[in-house]
Design an enzyme around this catalytic site. Structure first.
Site, PDB file in Angstrom:
ATOM      1  N   LYS A  54       0.846  -1.206   0.000  1.00 43.33           N
ATOM      2  CA  LYS A  54       0.000   0.000   0.000  1.00 43.33           C
ATOM      3  C   LYS A  54       0.874   1.246   0.000  1.00 43.33           C
ATOM      4  O   LYS A  54       0.609   2.216  -0.712  1.00 43.33           O
ATOM      5  CB  LYS A  54      -0.946  -0.026   1.217  1.00 43.33           C
ATOM      6  CG  LYS A  54      -2.033  -1.087   1.087  1.00 43.33           C
ATOM      7  CD  LYS A  54      -2.843  -1.301   2.363  1.00 43.33           C
ATOM      8  CE  LYS A  54      -3.825  -2.458   2.170  1.00 43.33           C
ATOM      9  NZ  LYS A  54      -4.643  -2.757   3.354  1.00 43.33           N
ATOM     10  N   GLN A  98      -4.347  -1.653   9.740  1.00 40.36           N
ATOM     11  CA  GLN A  98      -4.368  -2.973   9.086  1.00 40.36           C
ATOM     12  C   GLN A  98      -5.018  -3.999  10.016  1.00 40.36           C
ATOM     13  O   GLN A  98      -4.666  -4.112  11.187  1.00 40.36           O
ATOM     14  CB  GLN A  98      -2.940  -3.389   8.701  1.00 40.36           C
ATOM     15  CG  GLN A  98      -2.858  -4.645   7.861  1.00 40.36           C
ATOM     16  CD  GLN A  98      -3.503  -4.520   6.467  1.00 40.36           C
ATOM     17  OE1 GLN A  98      -3.579  -3.439   5.902  1.00 40.36           O
ATOM     18  NE2 GLN A  98      -3.972  -5.619   5.931  1.00 40.36           N
ATOM     19  N   ASP A 121     -10.667   3.243   4.709  1.00 43.05           N
ATOM     20  CA  ASP A 121     -11.037   1.832   4.576  1.00 43.05           C
ATOM     21  C   ASP A 121     -12.553   1.658   4.528  1.00 43.05           C
ATOM     22  O   ASP A 121     -13.039   0.590   4.153  1.00 43.05           O
ATOM     23  CB  ASP A 121     -10.511   1.033   5.782  1.00 43.05           C
ATOM     24  CG  ASP A 121      -9.312   0.176   5.433  1.00 43.05           C
ATOM     25  OD1 ASP A 121      -9.246  -0.301   4.288  1.00 43.05           O
ATOM     26  OD2 ASP A 121      -8.451  -0.013   6.317  1.00 43.05           O
TER      27      ASP A 121
HETATM   28  N1  GUN Z   1      -7.152  -6.781   6.152  1.00 42.01           N
HETATM   29  C1  GUN Z   1      -7.606  -7.461   5.063  1.00 42.01           C
HETATM   30  N2  GUN Z   1      -8.114  -6.601   4.151  1.00 42.01           N
HETATM   31  C2  GUN Z   1      -7.986  -5.363   4.671  1.00 42.01           C
HETATM   32  C3  GUN Z   1      -8.324  -4.058   4.189  1.00 42.01           C
HETATM   33  O1  GUN Z   1      -8.878  -3.852   3.105  1.00 42.01           O
HETATM   34  N3  GUN Z   1      -8.014  -3.035   5.032  1.00 42.01           N
HETATM   35  C4  GUN Z   1      -7.425  -3.224   6.243  1.00 42.01           C
HETATM   36  N4  GUN Z   1      -7.184  -2.147   6.982  1.00 42.01           N
HETATM   37  N5  GUN Z   1      -7.119  -4.415   6.717  1.00 42.01           N
HETATM   38  C5  GUN Z   1      -7.388  -5.469   5.930  1.00 42.01           C
END
Ligand code: GUN
Length: 293
Positions: A54, A98, A121
């Site tokens: 990311k 995350q 998110d």
């Molecule tokens: N863990 C798995 N997918 C995601 C996501 O799209 N965002 C975040 N923050 N954690 C995740």
């Protein structure tokens, strides 16, 4: 018939390019650079890889990213304080915590603390609530579900009136993708571990989304001829021909399903790249909100 392959890497690349151009224009017109803060609690290798990917994508799109990696035994109060300080930081437009978090930290408490306007998110309960309601729109749509909708639309799949079946009801994918498909006028069925006659449901689907977390569970005999099949799974399968001893496969048995479906996403290279592309889009939008445009 062999299915058309929906190339998520290519479509995500197009979106990343579009966001990069919009970021450059924002810098030129407003002298402003969007910023994303990432929060990684602990050192789960998969989570650390996702966060690094990311951050790299941010850099390529001209977005500043600020990484906060804190130990797995951090107190919940420390995570909440970090999120509060990022809420107050004018250089931070988006906050990404995350998931999953370590068990001793209450995920809901953390997600509740993120400013709505920085919730890139789209996991804040108010954003999810707006997604669920008719006539309301969230500030941000969760990235993976939004990426799935973009893959379908940019591949020419008709959503309105389609029978859409989602297998899996997670907060991150299954539930929000069902709400989005329903907003786009699909008729939506959510299947899960207690569903009786799973194949009876999946065989009716014009759009089938597999987000179960069980390797190669959806087989060709469970798919309607011509259906669009979206595979959200990422699972390891032993493969002695690979240096690391395994390869990645989805929740869909690709070889049998591609002979029946009209379109299918590969793993890797389908849904995965879209999650990151949509995160960049959300971060750009958060910067627009901060600028009042
Ligand atoms: N863990 C798995 N997918 C995601 C996501 O799209 N965002 C975040 N923050 N954690 C995740």
């Amino acid at each position: 018939m062999t299915a058309n392959i929906i190339d998520g890497t290519r479509i995500a690349g197009e979106i990343r390019q579009e966001v990069g151009e919009a970021v450059a224009a924002m810098k030129a017109e407003h002298g402003y650079t969007p910023g994303l803060a990432t929060v990684l609690v602990g050192d789960n290798p998969a989570s650390a890889t996702y966060v690094r990917m990311k951050q790299k994508a941010c850099a390529e799109a001209g977005i500043r990213s600020i990484g906060h990696n804190i130990p797995a035994d951090s107190l919940e109060s420390e995570v909440l304080e970090l999120v509060s300080s990022l809420n107050a930081d004018p250089e931070v437009n988006g906050i990404l915590v995350q998931l999953p978090l370590p068990d001793h930290i209450d995920e809901e408490a953390v997600l509740n603390t993120i400013d709505l306007e920085k919730d890139v998110d789209g996991f804040h309960p108010v954003n999810i609530g707006r997604l669920a309601m008719k006539g309301r729109d969230p500030l941000f749509i969760p990235c993976t579900p939004h990426g799935i909708i973009e893959l379908l639309k940019r591949s020419g799949v008709q959503l309105s009136g389609a029978e859409a079946v989602i297998v899996g009801r997670s907060n991150i994918v299954g539930l929000p993708v069902a709400m989005l498909l329903q907003k786009d006028n699909a008729t939506v069925t959510i299947c899960h571990s207690r569903t009786r006659d799973l194949g009876g449901h999946t065989r009716r689907a014009d759009i089938l989304v597999a987000a179960i977390g069980r390797r190669e569970m959806i087989t060709g005999d469970m798919v309607k001829p011509g259906a669009a099949v979206i595979d959200v799974g990422i699972n390891q399968k032993e493969d002695p021909t690979k240096k690391r001893g395994y390869r990645l496969v989805g929740d869909v048995d690709y070889d049998s399903v591609k002979e029946v479906a009209g379109a299918i996403t590969p793993v890797p290279g389908g849904v995965g790249p879209m999650t990151i592309a949509m995160l960049l889009g959300n971060t750009y939008r958060a910067a627009e909100i901060a600028l009042g445009i």
